[in-house]
Design a protein around this motif. Structure first.
Motif, PDB file in Angstrom:
ATOM      1  N   GLU A 173       0.835  -1.202   0.000  1.00 54.67           N
ATOM      2  CA  GLU A 173       0.000   0.000   0.000  1.00 54.67           C
ATOM      3  C   GLU A 173       0.869   1.251   0.000  1.00 54.67           C
ATOM      4  OE1 GLU A 173      -3.633   2.013   2.618  1.00 54.67           O
ATOM      5  OE2 GLU A 173      -2.347   0.482   3.513  1.00 54.67           O
ATOM      6  N   LEU A 174       1.961   1.200   0.739  1.00 55.15           N
ATOM      7  CA  LEU A 174       2.864   2.342   0.803  1.00 55.15           C
ATOM      8  C   LEU A 174       3.443   2.650  -0.573  1.00 55.15           C
ATOM      9  CD1 LEU A 174       4.485   4.393   2.530  1.00 55.15           C
ATOM     10  CD2 LEU A 174       6.238   2.630   2.731  1.00 55.15           C
ATOM     11  N   PHE A 175       3.861   1.616  -1.296  1.00 53.22           N
ATOM     12  CA  PHE A 175       4.459   1.838  -2.601  1.00 53.22           C
ATOM     13  C   PHE A 175       3.428   2.373  -3.600  1.00 53.22           C
ATOM     14  CE2 PHE A 175       7.454  -1.864  -1.420  1.00 53.22           C
ATOM     15  CZ  PHE A 175       8.266  -0.996  -0.720  1.00 53.22           C
ATOM     16  N   GLN A 176       2.192   1.876  -3.534  1.00 49.62           N
ATOM     17  CA  GLN A 176       1.178   2.278  -4.502  1.00 49.62           C
ATOM     18  C   GLN A 176       0.567   3.635  -4.160  1.00 49.62           C
ATOM     19  OE1 GLN A 176       0.694   0.815  -7.287  1.00 49.62           O
ATOM     20  NE2 GLN A 176      -0.975   2.088  -8.042  1.00 49.62           N
ATOM     21  N   ASP A 177       0.321   3.904  -2.879  1.00 50.82           N
ATOM     22  CA  ASP A 177      -0.333   5.160  -2.505  1.00 50.82           C
ATOM     23  C   ASP A 177       0.252   5.686  -1.202  1.00 50.82           C
ATOM     24  OD1 ASP A 177      -1.917   7.334  -2.180  1.00 50.82           O
ATOM     25  OD2 ASP A 177      -3.815   6.260  -2.022  1.00 50.82           O
ATOM     26  N   PRO A 178       1.442   6.282  -1.267  1.00 45.69           N
ATOM     27  CA  PRO A 178       2.055   6.794  -0.033  1.00 45.69           C
ATOM     28  C   PRO A 178       1.244   7.910   0.601  1.00 45.69           C
ATOM     29  CG  PRO A 178       3.253   7.585  -1.955  1.00 45.69           C
ATOM     30  CD  PRO A 178       2.272   6.562  -2.449  1.00 45.69           C
ATOM     31  N   TYR A 179       0.430   8.600  -0.198  1.00 51.64           N
ATOM     32  CA  TYR A 179      -0.318   9.742   0.347  1.00 51.64           C
ATOM     33  C   TYR A 179      -1.368   9.299   1.348  1.00 51.64           C
ATOM     34  CZ  TYR A 179       2.122  11.877  -3.493  1.00 51.64           C
ATOM     35  OH  TYR A 179       3.116  12.287  -4.341  1.00 51.64           O
ATOM     36  N   ALA A 180      -2.044   8.212   1.068  1.00 52.55           N
ATOM     37  CA  ALA A 180      -3.040   7.707   2.012  1.00 52.55           C
ATOM     38  C   ALA A 180      -2.370   7.201   3.281  1.00 52.55           C
ATOM     39  CB  ALA A 180      -3.866   6.591   1.362  1.00 52.55           C
ATOM     40  N   VAL A 181      -1.264   6.474   3.118  1.00 53.15           N
ATOM     41  CA  VAL A 181      -0.564   5.894   4.263  1.00 53.15           C
ATOM     42  C   VAL A 181       0.042   6.986   5.141  1.00 53.15           C
ATOM     43  CG1 VAL A 181       1.348   4.413   4.974  1.00 53.15           C
ATOM     44  CG2 VAL A 181      -0.077   3.761   3.020  1.00 53.15           C
ATOM     45  N   PRO A 226      -5.821  19.554  -0.049  1.00 52.90           N
ATOM     46  CA  PRO A 226      -4.517  19.157  -0.604  1.00 52.90           C
ATOM     47  C   PRO A 226      -4.538  17.929  -1.501  1.00 52.90           C
ATOM     48  CG  PRO A 226      -4.675  18.496   1.692  1.00 52.90           C
ATOM     49  CD  PRO A 226      -5.886  19.334   1.409  1.00 52.90           C
ATOM     50  N   ASP A 227      -5.582  17.081  -1.389  1.00 56.03           N
ATOM     51  CA  ASP A 227      -5.631  15.890  -2.228  1.00 56.03           C
ATOM     52  C   ASP A 227      -6.165  16.184  -3.627  1.00 56.03           C
ATOM     53  OD1 ASP A 227      -4.606  14.132  -0.288  1.00 56.03           O
ATOM     54  OD2 ASP A 227      -6.565  13.988   0.671  1.00 56.03           O
ATOM     55  N   ARG A 228      -6.498  17.448  -3.891  1.00 52.07           N
ATOM     56  CA  ARG A 228      -7.044  17.833  -5.193  1.00 52.07           C
ATOM     57  C   ARG A 228      -5.943  18.482  -6.030  1.00 52.07           C
ATOM     58  NH1 ARG A 228      -9.604  22.586  -7.114  1.00 52.07           N
ATOM     59  NH2 ARG A 228      -9.440  23.500  -5.030  1.00 52.07           N
ATOM     60  N   LEU A 229      -5.825  18.036  -7.291  1.00 52.50           N
ATOM     61  CA  LEU A 229      -4.919  18.680  -8.236  1.00 52.50           C
ATOM     62  C   LEU A 229      -5.577  19.963  -8.729  1.00 52.50           C
ATOM     63  CD1 LEU A 229      -2.290  18.554  -9.956  1.00 52.50           C
ATOM     64  CD2 LEU A 229      -3.663  17.425 -11.726  1.00 52.50           C
ATOM     65  N   ASP A 230      -4.918  21.089  -8.520  1.00 52.58           N
ATOM     66  CA  ASP A 230      -5.467  22.390  -8.895  1.00 52.58           C
ATOM     67  C   ASP A 230      -4.341  23.230  -9.481  1.00 52.58           C
ATOM     68  OD1 ASP A 230      -6.655  24.847  -9.168  1.00 52.58           O
ATOM     69  OD2 ASP A 230      -7.023  25.165  -7.031  1.00 52.58           O
ATOM     70  N   LEU A 231      -4.287  23.293 -10.807  1.00 54.52           N
ATOM     71  CA  LEU A 231      -3.189  24.007 -11.457  1.00 54.52           C
ATOM     72  C   LEU A 231      -3.236  25.502 -11.208  1.00 54.52           C
ATOM     73  CD1 LEU A 231      -2.868  22.182 -14.894  1.00 54.52           C
ATOM     74  CD2 LEU A 231      -1.930  21.565 -12.676  1.00 54.52           C
ATOM     75  N   GLY A 232      -4.356  26.013 -10.741  1.00 52.58           N
ATOM     76  CA  GLY A 232      -4.450  27.416 -10.401  1.00 52.58           C
ATOM     77  C   GLY A 232      -3.978  27.722  -8.995  1.00 52.58           C
ATOM     78  N   ARG A 233      -3.656  26.679  -8.234  1.00 53.08           N
ATOM     79  CA  ARG A 233      -3.213  26.857  -6.853  1.00 53.08           C
ATOM     80  C   ARG A 233      -1.840  27.522  -6.799  1.00 53.08           C
ATOM     81  NH1 ARG A 233      -4.304  23.413  -2.569  1.00 53.08           N
ATOM     82  NH2 ARG A 233      -4.921  21.705  -3.968  1.00 53.08           N
ATOM     83  N   ASP A 234      -1.630  28.310  -5.787  1.00 53.17           N
ATOM     84  CA  ASP A 234      -0.287  28.821  -5.499  1.00 53.17           C
ATOM     85  C   ASP A 234       0.416  27.766  -4.647  1.00 53.17           C
ATOM     86  OD1 ASP A 234       2.022  30.091  -4.839  1.00 53.17           O
ATOM     87  OD2 ASP A 234       1.097  31.766  -3.755  1.00 53.17           O
ATOM     88  N   ALA A 235       1.220  26.939  -5.289  1.00 48.10           N
ATOM     89  CA  ALA A 235       1.920  25.853  -4.591  1.00 48.10           C
ATOM     90  C   ALA A 235       3.287  26.286  -4.082  1.00 48.10           C
ATOM     91  CB  ALA A 235       2.060  24.635  -5.508  1.00 48.10           C
ATOM     92  N   THR A 236       3.519  27.589  -4.061  1.00 49.14           N
ATOM     93  CA  THR A 236       4.781  28.096  -3.524  1.00 49.14           C
ATOM     94  C   THR A 236       5.009  27.538  -2.117  1.00 49.14           C
ATOM     95  OG1 THR A 236       4.508  30.161  -4.737  1.00 49.14           O
ATOM     96  CG2 THR A 236       6.067  30.176  -2.923  1.00 49.14           C
ATOM     97  N   GLY A 237       6.208  27.112  -1.883  1.00 54.21           N
ATOM     98  CA  GLY A 237       6.515  26.544  -0.572  1.00 54.21           C
ATOM     99  C   GLY A 237       6.521  25.033  -0.568  1.00 54.21           C
TER     100      GLY A 237
END
Length: 416
Positions: free
Chosen positions: A18-26, A329-340
């Motif tokens: 599970e860690l290898f496939q989806d580290p974000y959930a783990v 944070p789990d949503r891909l949003d290309l308009g987001r300011d991901a600075t940092g």
């Protein structure tokens, strides 16, 4: 990865698959349970896992957290055994040696040097895409995401054209080892050491307009870089500049194809490209864990006291999905300011090649979607196979359909 609590030594915290496939959930579960966890790594050794953005960011810049393996508790660290000529690199160093070598690299690897690679990178991308013309389906990892960065690295280091096939084969064996044949990675290390020895000797005799020749000139004129440090630096440029960029490009393409609304927004507004690269690096970056660190004294992280010499793992994957820092944070949003975001590091170990990685990824996306505006995944996103690695987050394959299919829509303006 398991909880080493002696009252329940076999109770699993993380399933490796599970860690290898989806580290974000783990890592997300662990992050919400607490900021720091005492765990047992896949190498069987104990470590401290840091999961929340603020703690991870502070730790990345904390001078008390050493990268020098000599500061590890005896027997408390296992890593790939490299010969001294390849091990004396920036990822194993602290100041003042780290400061000295990094200053020398920045002296020759300038923004002008990076910008000068823009046109050659686009040409290389277009050549690779030319080879896919007429194919209804393709695997973009071996045909595009992998050969593009290795071409850039070869140009950067001045690797002769005739030697590039062998160079790529050895690099692939090292960064994507076959677990059934571990001897191939060891053999690749030896071959790369011999290769760099010959290449450096050749550049000394016949210097060219490339980064390696410039580094050799600085080393020989100022005598501020040992031969092992020079060799290790070339090796680090190869490994870091190749593997991480392959995964950054592959993950970015997969994320966009799995989110057609975001791809459509990018195609409709080329001005989104720079912001999109930052968000894609945050959303699914190539490095789930920063390189291990060892406290030089007992320190407190997230309320936990970590003894000197023990291994500290900083989870970038958990930090990048921390709702305390990034909204939804789990949503891909290309308009987001991901600075940092921390995908390229933070503090004195911030990636030297960050501008190049950003530029490569932007060019790779632009060229790809310009050439194949109807590109789509050939399998459902959940069926994409990942490399079984805690250290890196990359795809084993990225099967796509290059041609439009009946009923598919989504052609829009050029990405770039």
């Amino acid at each position: 990865m398991s909880n080493p609590d002696p009252t329940s030594p076999s109770e699993p915290v993380v399933d490796s698959a599970e860690l290898f496939q989806d580290p974000y959930a783990v890592y997300g579960r662990l992050r919400e349970e607490g900021p720091v966890h005492r765990i047992t790594g896949t190498d069987g050794l104990p470590a401290w896992l840091v999961t929340r953005y603020d703690d991870v960011r502070r730790a990345l810049a904390d001078p008390r957290l050493s990268l020098d393996k000599r500061n590890a508790t005896p027997g408390g660290y296992r890593g790939m055994a490299l010969p001294p000529a390849l091990d004396a690199n920036l990822l194993n160093m602290d100041p003042p040696d780290h400061t000295r070598i990094r200053r020398m690299v920045t002296k020759v690897f300038t923004p002008r040097h990076v910008e000068g690679l823009r046109v050659p990178i686009r040409r290389a991308a277009d050549r690779l895409l030319d080879s896919l013309a007429g194919q209804d389906e393709a695997d973009l990892i071996p045909s595009y995401a992998a050969p593009l960065p290795i071409t850039v690295i070869c140009d950067l280091l001045g690797v002769p054209q005739a030697q590039r096939p062998d160079f790529r084969a050895w690099t692939d064996a090292l960064v994507a080892p076959d677990p059934t044949r571990p001897e191939r990675a060891r053999e690749a290390v030896g071959r790369l050491l011999s290769f760099f020895t010959r290449l450096i000797a050749d550049k000394r005799t016949r210097p060219a307009d490339d980064l390696l020749s410039a580094l050799i000139a600085v080393r020989d004129e100022e005598d501020r870089l040992s031969e092992d440090e020079l060799m290790s630096l070339a090796f680090l440029i190869l490994v870091a500049g190749y593997e991480n960029t392959v995964h950054l490009i592959g993950n970015a393409v997969a994320a966009l194809l799995a989110h057609p609304d975001q791809l459509a927004a990018l195609r409709a507004d080329a001005g989104l490209l720079d912001r999109a690269v930052e968000e894609l690096a945050r959303y699914d970056g190539p490095v789930p864990l920063a390189i291990r660190r060892f406290p030089t004294e007992d320190i407190v992280i997230g309320g936990a006291t970590v003894p000197a010499g023990e291994t500290v793992l900083l989870s970038l994957a958990a930090a990048h999905r921390d709702p305390r820092r990034f909204t939804d944070p789990d949503r891909l949003d290309l308009g987001r300011d991901a600075t940092g975001h921390l995908a390229l590091g933070h503090g004195i170990h911030y990636c030297l090649g960050a501008p190049l990685a950003r530029m490569e990824t932007g060019i790779a996306l632009t060229a790809l979607f310009d050439r194949f505006p109807g590109l789509s995944l050939a399998v459902p996103p959940q069926d994409l196979r990942r490399r079984p690695s805690m250290r890196s987050r990359g795809l084993l394959a990225l099967p796509v359909r290059t041609a439009d299919r009946p009923g598919r829509t989504g052609r829009g303006a050029s990405v770039g």
